[in-house]
Write a protein that holds these residues in place. Structure first.
Motif, PDB file in Angstrom:
ATOM      1  N   LYS A 234       0.833  -1.216   0.000  1.00 16.63           N
ATOM      2  CA  LYS A 234       0.000   0.000   0.000  1.00 16.63           C
ATOM      3  C   LYS A 234       0.865   1.262   0.000  1.00 16.63           C
ATOM      4  CE  LYS A 234      -1.963  -1.310   3.818  1.00 16.63           C
ATOM      5  NZ  LYS A 234      -1.270  -2.611   3.895  1.00 16.63           N
ATOM      6  N   SER A 235       1.848   1.278   0.914  1.00 12.16           N
ATOM      7  CA  SER A 235       2.702   2.468   1.007  1.00 12.16           C
ATOM      8  C   SER A 235       3.525   2.632  -0.264  1.00 12.16           C
ATOM      9  CB  SER A 235       3.633   2.359   2.217  1.00 12.16           C
ATOM     10  OG  SER A 235       2.869   2.230   3.394  1.00 12.16           O
ATOM     11  N   SER A 236       3.936   1.508  -0.849  1.00 15.02           N
ATOM     12  CA  SER A 236       4.719   1.587  -2.101  1.00 15.02           C
ATOM     13  C   SER A 236       3.874   2.210  -3.207  1.00 15.02           C
ATOM     14  CB  SER A 236       5.152   0.185  -2.544  1.00 15.02           C
ATOM     15  OG  SER A 236       5.824  -0.460  -1.498  1.00 15.02           O
ATOM     16  N   ALA A 247       5.921   7.617   2.238  1.00 19.99           N
ATOM     17  CA  ALA A 247       5.634   6.687   3.339  1.00 19.99           C
ATOM     18  C   ALA A 247       6.772   5.676   3.477  1.00 19.99           C
ATOM     19  CB  ALA A 247       4.324   5.954   3.059  1.00 19.99           C
ATOM     20  N   ILE A 248       6.976   5.214   4.711  1.00 19.58           N
ATOM     21  CA  ILE A 248       8.030   4.227   4.957  1.00 19.58           C
ATOM     22  C   ILE A 248       7.595   2.869   4.397  1.00 19.58           C
ATOM     23  CG2 ILE A 248       9.306   2.971   6.752  1.00 19.58           C
ATOM     24  CD1 ILE A 248       8.882   5.448   8.554  1.00 19.58           C
ATOM     25  N   VAL A 249       8.523   2.254   3.662  1.00 19.37           N
ATOM     26  CA  VAL A 249       8.260   0.930   3.095  1.00 19.37           C
ATOM     27  C   VAL A 249       9.277  -0.041   3.673  1.00 19.37           C
ATOM     28  CG1 VAL A 249       8.416  -0.443   0.973  1.00 19.37           C
ATOM     29  CG2 VAL A 249       7.300   1.797   0.927  1.00 19.37           C
ATOM     30  N   THR A 255       4.099  -2.097   9.033  1.00 20.12           N
ATOM     31  CA  THR A 255       4.997  -0.931   9.048  1.00 20.12           C
ATOM     32  C   THR A 255       4.212   0.369   9.260  1.00 20.12           C
ATOM     33  OG1 THR A 255       6.517  -2.031   7.538  1.00 20.12           O
ATOM     34  CG2 THR A 255       6.712   0.360   7.710  1.00 20.12           C
ATOM     35  N   THR A 256       3.167   0.551   8.467  1.00 22.79           N
ATOM     36  CA  THR A 256       2.404   1.802   8.574  1.00 22.79           C
ATOM     37  C   THR A 256       1.423   1.677   9.737  1.00 22.79           C
ATOM     38  OG1 THR A 256       2.543   2.019   6.175  1.00 22.79           O
ATOM     39  CG2 THR A 256       0.947   3.424   7.297  1.00 22.79           C
ATOM     40  N   ARG A 257       1.493   2.651  10.642  1.00 21.21           N
ATOM     41  CA  ARG A 257       0.593   2.623  11.810  1.00 21.21           C
ATOM     42  C   ARG A 257      -0.421   3.758  11.711  1.00 21.21           C
ATOM     43  NH1 ARG A 257       2.823  -0.321  16.183  1.00 21.21           N
ATOM     44  NH2 ARG A 257       3.908  -2.073  15.262  1.00 21.21           N
ATOM     45  N   SER A 274      -4.966   8.432   1.004  1.00 20.91           N
ATOM     46  CA  SER A 274      -4.534   8.115   2.361  1.00 20.91           C
ATOM     47  C   SER A 274      -4.034   6.685   2.406  1.00 20.91           C
ATOM     48  CB  SER A 274      -5.641   8.368   3.377  1.00 20.91           C
ATOM     49  OG  SER A 274      -6.796   7.702   3.013  1.00 20.91           O
ATOM     50  N   ASP A 275      -2.785   6.561   2.844  1.00 18.84           N
ATOM     51  CA  ASP A 275      -2.174   5.248   3.035  1.00 18.84           C
ATOM     52  C   ASP A 275      -2.462   4.868   4.476  1.00 18.84           C
ATOM     53  OD1 ASP A 275      -0.580   2.993   3.041  1.00 18.84           O
ATOM     54  OD2 ASP A 275       1.252   4.132   3.479  1.00 18.84           O
ATOM     55  N   THR A 276      -2.989   3.652   4.659  1.00 20.22           N
ATOM     56  CA  THR A 276      -3.455   3.282   5.993  1.00 20.22           C
ATOM     57  C   THR A 276      -2.730   2.043   6.487  1.00 20.22           C
ATOM     58  OG1 THR A 276      -5.187   1.896   5.069  1.00 20.22           O
ATOM     59  CG2 THR A 276      -5.751   4.190   5.468  1.00 20.22           C
TER      60      THR A 276
HETATM   61 MG   LIG Z   1       2.501   0.689   4.673  1.00 23.53          MG
END
Ligand SMILES: [Mg+2]
Ligand SMILES: Nc1nc2c(ncn2[C@@H]2O[C@H](COP(=O)(O)OP(=O)(O)OP(=O)(O)O)[C@@H](O)[C@H]2O)c(=O)[nH]1
Length: 456
Positions: A234-236, A247-249, A255-257, A274-276
């Motif tokens: 998702k973040s990628s 976003a951190i991958v 990873t994503t909080r 929005s990355d969740t």
């Molecule tokens: Mg993520």
């Protein structure tokens, strides 16, 4: 009582702070005379309208404040329809303030917020919805909303409202004749005619009301939630669409909080991505809160991008996300297409939009962009009529007008006499007039202009 529009007003029209140039705007009957008091150069009173003049601004002691260019624009072909002078000086905070002070000392009054635009409205150059479009243009955060606002300023909304109002005024006039001279053999108007006109007008108003569903999206962007179980990419995908490492991958699931938001424009369509956090059952207290936030974002999203790791195949966690989003406008991405895909379109229903994509190589991103364009159709809506309602005040007035017209048709169906229903037609006219400003109260007008910045 002083008529405020008799006063000549002045304000700094450019943003606070330093810049290449600043503009001090003066509007009113004495604009040229006041400018002449502070300007040293060719007398401005002799200037031809819409010309620019080089010279200096002096303070009351005759000391030079700045070297300037002054535009002289005489009524009526100006923004306010009054004589207007604009002084372009060097863009420093102090010099700009000093030029304004000199102009005020020479007889101008400090303009209130939005007073220039209010004068344009009061002097009949623009109506109220056009004045509101001026704020929308200034505040536009994306190209689509800017285009919609400029079209509103051009009068697309005003013309539609006026055309509906004209129909109703015409109807009222005919009905009045019938009431005043019931025995005369005048042009007949039947109750069916009244119903038809009211229904047709209510339908046209309804179209505008429906467009307001898109209005928020046009103004603020389409709320797009990227959801899926942990580690699917998702973040990628957010980073890929935002074209930066937002976003951190990592390869660690979970990873994503927090929710990460990013505004992007895809094919001219404004999106707020929005990355969740990956949705899954977890005992981790922090991740739990993240998952809860993901669900909230999913609920309020206009568009949902469901991400599945195509290389791993679908499991129960994916199925849960898929079933939680069935009622949403959604796109399903099978990510990691650079690795062997274990999922195919056949795993989904025919109605689903399923795209194979690789956030790593960028493969399939163009297909995603096309799908977003196809699904949102905001471009079509905007270019079709240029009349998207983005303003809550307009929407409320339109609903009032539509409801009144529906009441007319219903009352006639129930056999009420036509002179009774004319009250509701008048109500519809009033509501429509609120949008363009014909029937709006002074306090609402004041309220609208106070939301403007000084100098506009
Ligand atoms: Mg993520
Ligand atoms: N080969 C390949 N690896 C990918 C692709 N997209 C993401 N990855 C990898 O998958 C792992 C997870 O990626 P993320 O973007 O952090 O996944 P996420 O869904 O945001 O994960 P959470 O935040 O933990 O829910 C990382 O190691 C990425 O490098 C892709 O298209 N191809």
């Amino acid at each position: 009582m002083i008529n405020l529009t008799d006063r000549t007003i002045a304000a700094i029209a450019t943003p606070q702070g330093t810049g290449g140039i600043s503009v001090i705007r003066i509007s009113g009957a004495d604009a040229v005379a006041i400018a002449d008091r502070v300007f040293s150069g060719k007398p401005l009173r002799d200037a031809v309208s819409h010309t620019i003049h080089y010279g200096f601004i002096k303070d009351s002691n005759g000391d030079t404040i700045d070297e300037v260019l002054v535009s002289v624009m005489l009524a009526p072909k100006t923004f306010t329809r009054e004589d207007t002078v604009e002084i372009s000086c060097h863009g420093g905070t102090v010099v700009t303030q000093n030029v304004l002070r000199a102009v005020i000392e020479a007889g101008a009054y400090m303009a209130e917020p939005g007073e220039f635009t209010k004068r344009a409205f009061c002097n009949g150059r623009i109506d109220l919805s056009q004045a509101e479009a001026v704020i929308d243009i200034i505040n536009a955060k994306n190209e689509l909303s800017q285009r919609n606002a400029i079209s509103q300023l051009g009068g697309t909304l005003s013309r539609e409202i006026k055309s509906v109002r004209d129909e109703l005024v015409h109807l009222c006039a005919k009905m009045q004749v019938l009431i005043d001279y019931p025995d005369e053999d005048l042009e007949d108007i039947t109750e069916d005619d009244i119903k038809n006109v009211c229904r047709e007008c209510a339908d046209r108003i309804e179209k505008l009301i429906v467009s307001s569903d898109n209005g928020r999206m046009v103004r603020d962007g389409i709320r797009t939630a990227i959801v899926g179980k942990p580690n699917v990419g998702k973040s990628s995908i957010l980073n890929c669409l935002a074209q930066e490492e937002r976003a951190i991958v990592t390869d660690i699931a979970g990873t994503t909080r927090d929710v990460i938001e990013e505004s992007v424009t895809i094919k001219g369509i404004p999106l707020v991505l929005s990355d969740t956090a990956g949705i899954r059952e977890t005992d981790d207290a922090v991740e739990k809160i993240g998952v809860e936030k993901s669900r909230q974002h999913l609920d309020s999203a206009d568009l949902v991008i469901v991400v599945i790791d195509g290389a791993r195949g679908i499991d129960d966690e994916d199925r849960e996300v898929i079933s939680a989003t069935t009622d949403k406008r959604r796109i399903i991405l099978l990510n990691k297409s650079d690795i062997d895909t274990k999922v195919g379109s056949s795993d989904f229903s025919d109605n689903d939009i399923v795209i194979e994509i690789s956030a790593k190589t960028g493969e399939g991103i163009d297909k995603l962009a096309n799908a977003i364009e196809e699904l949102c159709k905001l471009n079509d809506i905007a270019s079709e009529n240029g009349r998207i309602i983005t303003n809550m005040r307009h929407k409320t007035a339109l609903i009032g007008a539509r409801d009144a017209l529906v009441r007319v048709a219903d009352a006639l169906d129930m056999g009420m006499p036509s002179d009774i229903v004319s009250i509701d037609i008048a109500q519809a006219l009033d509501s429509l007039g609120e949008i363009t400003g014909e029937t709006v109260s002074e306090s609402i007008v004041d309220d609208i202009f106070h939301n403007f910045c000084v100098g506009k």
